[in-house]
Design a protein around this motif. Structure first.
Motif, short mmCIF file in Angstrom:
data_model
loop_
_atom_site.label_atom_id
_atom_site.label_comp_id
_atom_site.label_asym_id
_atom_site.label_seq_id
_atom_site.Cartn_x
_atom_site.Cartn_y
_atom_site.Cartn_z
N ILE A 34 1.41 -7.75 4.66
CA ILE A 34 0.07 -7.21 4.43
C ILE A 34 -0.03 -5.79 4.97
O ILE A 34 -0.62 -4.91 4.35
N LYS A 35 0.56 -5.57 6.14
CA LYS A 35 0.54 -4.23 6.72
C LYS A 35 1.28 -3.24 5.84
O LYS A 35 0.84 -2.11 5.64
N ALA A 36 2.43 -3.67 5.28
CA ALA A 36 3.19 -2.80 4.38
C ALA A 36 2.41 -2.51 3.11
O ALA A 36 2.40 -1.38 2.61
N PHE A 37 1.72 -3.54 2.57
CA PHE A 37 0.89 -3.36 1.38
C PHE A 37 -0.23 -2.36 1.66
O PHE A 37 -0.52 -1.49 0.84
N ARG A 38 -0.85 -2.49 2.82
CA ARG A 38 -1.96 -1.60 3.19
C ARG A 38 -1.48 -0.15 3.28
O ARG A 38 -2.14 0.76 2.78
N LYS A 39 -0.34 0.06 3.91
CA LYS A 39 0.18 1.42 4.07
C LYS A 39 0.56 2.05 2.75
O LYS A 39 0.40 3.26 2.55
N LEU A 40 1.05 1.23 1.81
CA LEU A 40 1.56 1.76 0.55
C LEU A 40 0.46 2.04 -0.46
O LEU A 40 0.44 3.08 -1.12
N PHE A 41 -0.49 1.11 -0.59
CA PHE A 41 -1.45 1.17 -1.69
C PHE A 41 -2.82 1.73 -1.31
O PHE A 41 -3.46 2.40 -2.13
N LEU A 42 -3.30 1.44 -0.12
CA LEU A 42 -4.68 1.83 0.20
C LEU A 42 -4.91 3.33 0.28
O LEU A 42 -5.92 3.82 -0.24
N PRO A 43 -4.04 4.12 0.95
CA PRO A 43 -4.31 5.56 1.03
C PRO A 43 -4.50 6.25 -0.32
O PRO A 43 -5.48 6.98 -0.50
N PRO A 44 -3.60 6.04 -1.31
CA PRO A 44 -3.85 6.71 -2.61
C PRO A 44 -5.09 6.20 -3.31
O PRO A 44 -5.80 6.97 -3.97
N LEU A 45 -5.39 4.90 -3.19
CA LEU A 45 -6.59 4.35 -3.82
C LEU A 45 -7.85 4.93 -3.19
O LEU A 45 -8.80 5.31 -3.88
N TYR A 46 -7.86 5.01 -1.85
CA TYR A 46 -9.00 5.61 -1.16
C TYR A 46 -9.17 7.08 -1.55
O TYR A 46 -10.29 7.56 -1.69
N LEU A 48 -8.36 8.50 -4.42
CA LEU A 48 -8.92 8.58 -5.77
C LEU A 48 -10.43 8.29 -5.76
O LEU A 48 -11.21 8.99 -6.40
N VAL A 49 -10.82 7.24 -5.03
CA VAL A 49 -12.24 6.91 -4.95
C VAL A 49 -13.01 8.05 -4.29
O VAL A 49 -14.11 8.40 -4.73
N PHE A 50 -12.42 8.65 -3.27
CA PHE A 50 -13.08 9.77 -2.58
C PHE A 50 -13.29 10.94 -3.55
O PHE A 50 -14.39 11.51 -3.62
N LEU A 51 -12.25 11.31 -4.30
CA LEU A 51 -12.35 12.47 -5.18
C LEU A 51 -13.36 12.24 -6.31
O LEU A 51 -14.23 13.07 -6.56
N PHE A 52 -13.25 11.09 -6.98
CA PHE A 52 -14.16 10.81 -8.09
C PHE A 52 -15.58 10.58 -7.60
O PHE A 52 -16.56 10.99 -8.24
N GLY A 53 -15.72 9.88 -6.47
CA GLY A 53 -17.05 9.64 -5.92
C GLY A 53 -17.71 10.93 -5.47
O GLY A 53 -18.91 11.14 -5.70
N LEU A 54 -16.94 11.80 -4.84
CA LEU A 54 -17.48 13.09 -4.38
C LEU A 54 -17.90 13.95 -5.56
O LEU A 54 -18.99 14.53 -5.57
N LEU A 55 -17.03 14.03 -6.58
CA LEU A 55 -17.33 14.86 -7.75
C LEU A 55 -18.54 14.32 -8.52
O LEU A 55 -19.49 15.05 -8.81
N GLY A 56 -18.51 13.03 -8.85
CA GLY A 56 -19.56 12.45 -9.67
C GLY A 56 -20.93 12.51 -9.02
O GLY A 56 -21.91 12.92 -9.65
N ASN A 57 -21.00 12.12 -7.75
CA ASN A 57 -22.30 12.10 -7.08
C ASN A 57 -22.78 13.50 -6.73
O ASN A 57 -23.99 13.73 -6.66
N PRO A 93 -11.58 9.22 3.64
CA PRO A 93 -10.36 9.88 4.12
C PRO A 93 -9.91 9.38 5.49
O PRO A 93 -8.70 9.26 5.74
N PHE A 94 -10.85 9.08 6.36
CA PHE A 94 -10.50 8.56 7.68
C PHE A 94 -9.88 7.17 7.57
O PHE A 94 -8.88 6.88 8.22
N TRP A 95 -10.49 6.31 6.72
CA TRP A 95 -9.93 4.96 6.55
C TRP A 95 -8.59 5.02 5.84
O TRP A 95 -7.72 4.17 6.09
#
Length: 360
Positions: A34-46, A48-57, A93-95
């Motif tokens: 689970i820790k390996a999954f978190r390190k690999l997948f969560l940062p890029p997903l976060y 993308l959400v940050f960029l699109f959420g920031l731009l759209g809103n 970005p912090f998470w």
């Protein structure tokens, strides 16, 4: 000592006795995968959400200030919803860095980021609920709404909503702490006494305030709206129903799975569910559904763009004026207002409600 090492020792009844006692003790549930999954997948997903959420809103905020000038209750709610989503995405970005490595930002930022994350979480859901009530009044009680849906009442209810969101997030602010364990620094809620009780109460708060109450309000409001629209003969009725349907389905689709796994995690905390394999799968589910819920903060501008004709017109006009997201030209200034939505009375039709009102 590893239990398998005991079989190489001299045969002795006491040793065998200790061996079997040791084997009967439940082994810790390791979650390295689970820790390996978190390190690999969560940062890029976060990211993308940050960029699109920031731009759209940010675009929503620009449109509201530049064209709408906040003359109606719904426009006030739209602005506050966009601010809630921006507040929420600014913590990502912090998470993201935390998921990739460890918490390196200190105790102060640990508490502050945890707090604004929760404030954005609760306020965003509350403003979606308020917009549902606002649409209910506009469609079902159109005459009464002329007096009730004013800018002043919008500001008052918005301030009350922010107060409730801040109060609901206080336990997270107070319990969040920064600590080091096994050379790894964490930023988590930590309770000195009755930790299981507080975790259960926290999960119940998220489920009740984040899902049960909003869904109950939305289902009542939108079911009544649809019944009202069904009695109206209008060419734009189907478009209004589509917007109503999209809001409800997207909210349930993106938030309900996260609340379900949070509820299951509560059962694990209460030791009603005890299985290492299930706990691992639940941890994966928490990571996946939490990220899915984060995506919802990017969707509100998308809904307005594709289902709101006036909003889509304003966005197109905004980008034609700016001619690029990084342009610092004078026509792109936020303070330069256009009379694109000049009201004819003290009550102004809101951007999102345009199609709904036309359906009548």
């Amino acid at each position: 000592m590893n239990p398998t090492d005991l079989t190489d020792t001299t045969v002795d009844e006491s040793i065998y006795s200790n061996y079997y006692v040791y084997e009967s003790i439940p082994r810790p549930c390791t979650k390295d995968g689970i820790k390996a999954f978190r390190k690999l997948f969560l940062p890029p997903l976060y990211a993308l959400v940050f960029l699109f959420g920031l731009l759209g809103n940010s675009v929503v905020v620009l449109v509201l200030f530049k064209y709408k000038r906040l003359r109606s209750m719904t426009d006030v709610y739209l602005l506050n919803l966009a601010i809630s989503d921006l507040l929420f995405v600014l913590s990502l970005p912090f998470w993201g860095y935390y998921a990739a490595d460890q918490w390196v930002f200190g105790l102060g930022l640990c508490k502050f980021i945890s707090w604004i994350y929760l404030v954005g979480f609760y306020s965003g859901i509350f403003f979606i609920m308020l917009m549902s009530i606002d649409r209910y009044l506009a469609i079902v009680h159109a005459v009464f709404s002329l007096r009730a849906r004013t800018f002043t009442y919008g500001v008052i209810t918005s301030l009350a909503t922010w107060s409730v969101a801040i109060f609901a997030s206080l336990p997270g602010l107070l319990s969040s702490t920064c600590y080091t364990e096994r050379n790894h620094t964490y930023c988590r809620p930590r309770f000195s006494v009755n930790s299981t009780t507080w975790k259960v109460l926290s999960s119940l708060e998220i489920n009740i305030l984040g899902l049960v109450v909003p869904v109950a309000v939305m289902l009542f409001c939108y079911s009544t709206i649809i019944r009202t629209l069904q009695r109206c003969k209008s060419e734009k009725r189907s478009k209004a129903v589509k917007m109503v349907f999209a809001v409800v389905v997207l909210f349930l689709g993106f938030w309900a799975p996260y609340n379900v796994v949070i509820f299951l995690e509560t059962l694990v905390e209460l030791e009603l569910l005890q299985d290492c394999t299930f706990e691992r799968q639940l941890d994966y589910a928490i990571q996946a559904t939490e990220t899915l819920a984060f995506v919802h903060c990017c969707l509100n501008p998308v809904i307005y763009f594709f289902l709101g004709e006036k909003f889509r017109k304003y966005i197109v006009q905004l980008f034609k004026t700016c001619r690029g997201p990084l342009a610092l030209c004078q026509p792109c200034g936020v303070l330069q207002m256009y009379s694109a939505d000049t009201p004819s009375s003290s009550h102004t039709q809101s951007t999102v409600d345009h199609d709904l009102h036309d359906a009548l």
